[in-house]
Design an enzyme around this catalytic site. Structure first.
Site, mmCIF file in Angstrom:
data_model
loop_
_atom_site.group_PDB
_atom_site.id
_atom_site.type_symbol
_atom_site.label_atom_id
_atom_site.label_comp_id
_atom_site.label_asym_id
_atom_site.label_seq_id
_atom_site.Cartn_x
_atom_site.Cartn_y
_atom_site.Cartn_z
ATOM 1 N N ASN A 153 0.806 -1.241 0.000
ATOM 2 C CA ASN A 153 0.000 0.000 0.000
ATOM 3 C C ASN A 153 0.830 1.278 0.000
ATOM 4 O OD1 ASN A 153 0.691 -0.670 2.649
ATOM 5 N ND2 ASN A 153 -1.060 0.386 3.503
ATOM 6 N N GLU A 252 3.687 -4.850 12.323
ATOM 7 C CA GLU A 252 2.733 -3.761 12.109
ATOM 8 C C GLU A 252 1.628 -4.341 11.227
ATOM 9 O OE1 GLU A 252 5.342 -0.679 10.600
ATOM 10 O OE2 GLU A 252 5.976 -0.163 12.618
ATOM 11 N N CYS A 286 -3.375 1.368 6.437
ATOM 12 C CA CYS A 286 -3.758 0.619 7.641
ATOM 13 C C CYS A 286 -4.412 1.511 8.681
ATOM 14 C CB CYS A 286 -2.522 -0.049 8.228
ATOM 15 S SG CYS A 286 -1.194 1.138 8.515
ATOM 16 N N GLU A 465 7.735 0.700 16.540
ATOM 17 C CA GLU A 465 8.895 1.210 15.825
ATOM 18 C C GLU A 465 8.776 2.723 15.783
ATOM 19 O OE1 GLU A 465 10.585 -0.877 12.533
ATOM 20 O OE2 GLU A 465 9.447 -2.699 12.944
#
Ligand code: NAD
Length: 489
Positions: A153, A252, A286, A465
């Site tokens: 993405n 993630e 996301c 992160e």
């Protein structure tokens, strides 16, 4: 026809197995991609170990930081090549790729070079009985060879988000971009080569997940850590593979993010923000809000304004300056999103706008388009409220109290992001802190300071992160404890 090759140990490696890379705007062929087999992935991991145990393992912080600046400068110099490749692979509008994807790709290297130069470590003095004491200090070392697996993405942005800190910490990487978006990763390998990154430090392997390069990375006993961005389901498969060697993992993953809109918000600012939060990258971020909760006093007004703006979205050719929305990434993903459009109706939703497939009367009819869609009327336990769709769709529902909406927003197994719109400062703090998420924006969305922690709760991921959080994940810390006698012996 363009060929995208693997980059292993500083050399370009071809494969007998080729797959096609398509442009989602019109389904045309972009490139032929050389799929790495198991021997190639193993060779990449060996090359990584060779680099870490050789000269790369001894580079100074200053030299590593300077090299990362050169990588960023070379990405900037080849900006147009990167833009062309990213747009061809994703179909996203030029306006987005040129302001988010490619500049952030370069920024990731600069930010982590700067953090590397100033990163400090803990030091503690511990007094002992009898006048002696001990000094503890931590030493930062690379983990070794890090496997980096990324989605389609935000291809360059998400790949470099992990490669940059991993290299800053002195690791070697074996990177596998999504099979849907191999273009900018291949250009990144060219950049690494051009600026003199030592052979073996950066390796690129192309391919798929199961039975292909992704799985070959995660199951190789010599990979020292795995950092992954992608679907929660894939995270489960990778976690299983990583369990075998007890590898550090950073995940993630997906989201089913809530937006909470209070009646006291700045309506124009909120509508601008929510259009981005729902439809940026055709909803394929996301962090996008697929569940929108609106205080009842402005519910009808919000819906009218939102639908009006959605009707003004212009889907079209990426390089057209007017274009505000592109296609979905693939035929498979379009079919998945359309299956949710159908499911929403079966579950009793009312479609206020969209719900179908646009028709262009040109080559774009061979692409992977869907209409931006707004639905209402679903029960909180509907699958379309519970499952990540990852398309340009949101469900809007009204709420009456703060307590009610906090409970609704948190009623999910995901926990990635939330966005809250209010001008009441107390409420802004109270509600944000009550969100069970890794990231909560107030009167904004996807505003990123790269030094801050990024990640998710629940199904949305493991670990954080960003800034020092990345530095700590990509490092092995050794604590040195030295006893110092109080008197000369
Ligand atoms: P995906 O999980 O299908 O694929 C991601 C990567 O994993 C690809 O490179 C793929 O080839 C690889 N892969 C797939 N199966 C594998 C396996 N068994 N072993 C090793 N590698 C494997 O995800 P996607 O469809 O590319 O991306 C969309 C998903 O990513 C959405 O769920 C989205 O929410 C999530 N995402 C999360 C974040 C975040 O920061 N939390 C950011 C972007 C995207």
């Amino acid at each position: 026809m363009k060929q995208y090759r693997n980059y292993i140990g500083g050399a370009w490696v071809e494969s007998a197995k080729i797959f096609d890379d398509h442009n989602p705007v019109d389904g045309s062929l972009v490139a032929r991609v050389h799929e790495a087999d198991k021997e190639m992935v193993d060779a990449a991991i060996r090359a990584g170990h060779g680099a870490v145990s050789g000269a790369w393992g001894k580079t100074s912080v200053a030299d590593r930081a300077a090299l990362m600046y050169r990588i960023a400068d070379e990405i900037d110099r080849r900006r147009n090549d990167f833009l062309e490749a990213e747009i061809a692979d994703t179909g996203k509008p030029y306006s987005m790729a040129s302001t988010i994807d490619i500049p952030r790709g370069a920024a990731n290297f600069r930010v982590f070079a700067d953090i590397l130069k100033t990163a400090s470590l803990d030091s503690f003095r511990m007094d002992l009985p009898g006048g002696a004491h001990a000094i503890n200090y931590a030493v930062r070392k690379p983990l070794g060879v890090v496997g980096v697996i990324s989605p389609w993405n935000l291809p360059l942005l998400l790949l470099t988000w992990k490669i940059a800190p991993a290299m800053a910490c002195g690791n070697a990487v074996v990177a596998k971009p999504s099979e849907e978006t191999p273009g900018t990763a291949t250009l990144l390998a060219e950049v690494m080569h051009a600026v003199g990154v030592p052979p073996g430090v950066f390796n690129l392997v192309h391919g798929f997940g199961p039975g292909s390069a992704g799985e070959f990375i995660t199951t190789n006993p010599d990979i020292n850590a795995i950092t992954f961005t992608g679907e929660s389901r894939t995270g489960t498969a990778i976690m299983r593979a990583a369990a075998e060697g007890v590898k550090p993992i950073s995940f993630e993953l997906g989201g089913k993010n809530a937006a909470i809109i209070f009646a006291d918000c700045d309506m124009e600012q909120m509508l601008d923000g929510m259009m981005r939060a729902i439809f940026l990258n055709s909803g394929q971020v996301c962090l996008c809000s697929e569940r929108v909760y609106v205080e009842r006093a402005i519910y009808d007004r919000f819906l009218t304004a939102l639908v009006d703006r959605v009707k003004g979205l212009k889907f079209g050719w990426p390089n057209d300056a007017e274009t505000s929305m592109g296609p979905l990434i693939s035929a498979e993903h379009r079919d998945k999103v359309l299956s949710y459009y159908a499911l929403a109706k079966e579950e009793g939703a009312q479609v206020l706008v969209g719900g179908g497939v646009p028709s262009f009367g040109d080559d774009r009819d061979n692409g992977f388009w869907v209409e931006p869609t707004v639905i209402v009327g679903l029960a909180q336990d509907a699958r379309c409220i519970k499952e990540e769709i990852f398309g340009p769709i949101c469900h809007v529902s009204p709420f009456d109290s703060e307590a009610e909406v906090v409970a609704l927003a948190n009623d999910t197994r995901y926990g990635l992001a939330a966005t809250i719109w209010t001008t009441n400062v107390n409420r802004a703090h109270r509600v944000s802190q009550a969100m069970r998420v890794g990231l909560c924006w107030v009167n904004s969305w996807f505003l990123r300071d790269l030094r801050t922690p990024f990640g998710g709760a629940g199904l949305s991921g493991i670990g954080r992160e960003g800034g020092m959080h990345s530095m700590n994940f990509y490092s092995e810390l050794t604590n040195v404890c030295i006893r110092v006698d109080g008197e000369p012996q």
